[in-house]
Design an enzyme around this catalytic site. Structure first.
Site, PDB file in Angstrom:
ATOM      1  N   GLU A  27       0.821  -1.203   0.000  1.00 23.53           N
ATOM      2  CA  GLU A  27       0.000   0.000   0.000  1.00 23.53           C
ATOM      3  C   GLU A  27       0.861   1.261   0.000  1.00 23.53           C
ATOM      4  O   GLU A  27       0.539   2.245  -0.679  1.00 23.53           O
ATOM      5  CB  GLU A  27      -0.922   0.017   1.226  1.00 23.53           C
ATOM      6  CG  GLU A  27      -1.850  -1.183   1.320  1.00 23.53           C
ATOM      7  CD  GLU A  27      -1.288  -2.329   2.142  1.00 23.53           C
ATOM      8  OE1 GLU A  27      -2.066  -2.980   2.858  1.00 23.53           O
ATOM      9  OE2 GLU A  27      -0.069  -2.577   2.068  1.00 23.53           O
ATOM     10  N   ARG A 164      13.948 -22.337  -6.982  1.00 22.64           N
ATOM     11  CA  ARG A 164      14.834 -21.954  -5.873  1.00 22.64           C
ATOM     12  C   ARG A 164      14.799 -20.453  -5.632  1.00 22.64           C
ATOM     13  O   ARG A 164      14.816 -19.987  -4.486  1.00 22.64           O
ATOM     14  CB  ARG A 164      16.268 -22.400  -6.163  1.00 22.64           C
ATOM     15  CG  ARG A 164      16.487 -23.894  -6.098  1.00 22.64           C
ATOM     16  CD  ARG A 164      17.922 -24.251  -6.460  1.00 22.64           C
ATOM     17  NE  ARG A 164      18.167 -25.688  -6.401  1.00 22.64           N
ATOM     18  CZ  ARG A 164      19.324 -26.255  -6.709  1.00 22.64           C
ATOM     19  NH1 ARG A 164      20.347 -25.492  -7.119  1.00 22.64           N
ATOM     20  NH2 ARG A 164      19.474 -27.569  -6.631  1.00 22.64           N
ATOM     21  N   THR A 176      23.130 -36.495   0.791  1.00 25.72           N
ATOM     22  CA  THR A 176      23.063 -35.754  -0.468  1.00 25.72           C
ATOM     23  C   THR A 176      24.293 -34.874  -0.639  1.00 25.72           C
ATOM     24  O   THR A 176      24.862 -34.783  -1.730  1.00 25.72           O
ATOM     25  CB  THR A 176      21.785 -34.891  -0.515  1.00 25.72           C
ATOM     26  OG1 THR A 176      20.648 -35.747  -0.472  1.00 25.72           O
ATOM     27  CG2 THR A 176      21.732 -34.064  -1.791  1.00 25.72           C
TER      28      THR A 176
END
Length: 301
Positions: A27, A164, A176
């Site tokens: 706003e 991402r 990982t």
């Protein structure tokens, strides 16, 4: 990210959206963009989320709207944050402003789903993402190098980098990092790198891994369950996160029912043996073909 548009005599005279955390709200930016401020007294302000009514990082937007004597405000959905929760609407109406609430409400709630999840469920909006072969493996049984074995094509991988850039954080488990040594950055798309979150329960990861380079912030957790991880992420003020692997980490969030959507690629490739893909139960909301890859989006209903 809230969006706001100001209209005078069927013409858009101002628009704005939320600045980075701590900056102006939508706003404020919309009102600032209006060249002739006198027109505001005859204008309508459209905003996707209820204007705030409290002092936070910035002054209350409802007070700014009142000070400029904007006579009409159309609001997409009410802010569930207890600090607001209808108080902004009440303040606007008390000032004589004509307020309409609930226009395109479901669309606005979908747009603000990360915000609502964070405030209502006290955790980030969680996106699961992985790529699996046609025979449902996410990694081969053996690898010669500590780098990813690609299942999907370059276009699919670029899309992942776009994702991402759209979320606040990205998370992977220890295995990982050891097996793939990912950097988890936005390399093939223009945008900000997400905060990297890595689970290192047994302190196996050295600072030599790419995830600890200076390209993005990295947070390390030692938690053993998804709920504890979510609690930490909430305390870190992380609104959204992509869980990218590995299979055990993804399955942990699935089994604890702590996920909102899953984005699963199926590549046109066979491994015959290897690390099995997670088992997911959810509603498929869309299916898309990207060259020879198939992308399915699941919703946790």
């Amino acid at each position: 990210m809230v969006g706001a548009v100001i209209v005078h005599n069927h013409t858009i005279i101002g628009e704005g959206y939320t600045s980075a955390y701590g900056g102006n709200h939508a706003e404020v930016n919309a009102i600032k963009s209006v060249a002739d401020k006198s027109l505001l007294q005859e204008a309508t302000l459209y905003v996707t989320l209820e204007p705030c009514s409290h002092f936070g990082k910035t002054p209350p937007c409802s007070a700014l709207i009142i000070s400029h004597k904007i006579p009409n405000v159309v609001i997409g959905c009410v802010d569930d944050n207890p600090k607001v929760a209808g108080k902004g609407i009440k303040k606007l109406r008390a000032s004589g402003c004509h307020v309409i609430v609930g226009v395109l409400e479901e669309d606005c709630k979908e747009h603000h789903k990360r915000f609502f999840t964070f405030h209502n469920k006290k955790r980030p909006y969680i996106i699961l993402k992985w790529a699996e072969t046609t025979d449902a493996f996410i990694a081969p049984k053996h690898k010669d190098e500590n780098k990813p074995v690609w299942i999907t094509n370059e276009i699919s991988r670029q899309l992942v980098h776009k994702w991402r850039a759209e979320e606040q954080a990205i998370l992977v488990g220890t295995n990982t990092v050891i097996k793939d040594n990912p950097s988890l950055t936005v390399r093939d798309y223009s945008g900000n790198n997400p905060i990297r979150v890595v689970l290192d329960r047994n302190s196996l990861l050295s600072k030599a891994y790419a995830i600890f380079n200076n390209e993005a912030e990295t947070i390390t957790f030692k938690d053993h369950d998804a709920k504890a991880i979510c609690n930490h992420l909430y305390k870190e003020n992380i609104n959204s996160i992509i869980i990218e692997g590995g299979s055990k980490t993804l399955q942990m969030f699935i089994d604890e029912n702590l996920w909102d959507e899953a984005r699963v690629f199926t590549g046109n490739i066979l491994f015959k043996e290897g690390v099995k893909a997670p088992k997911l139960y959810g509603e498929i909301v869309s299916t898309e073909t990207i060259n020879n890859d198939t992308l399915r989006i699941y919703s946790n209903t």
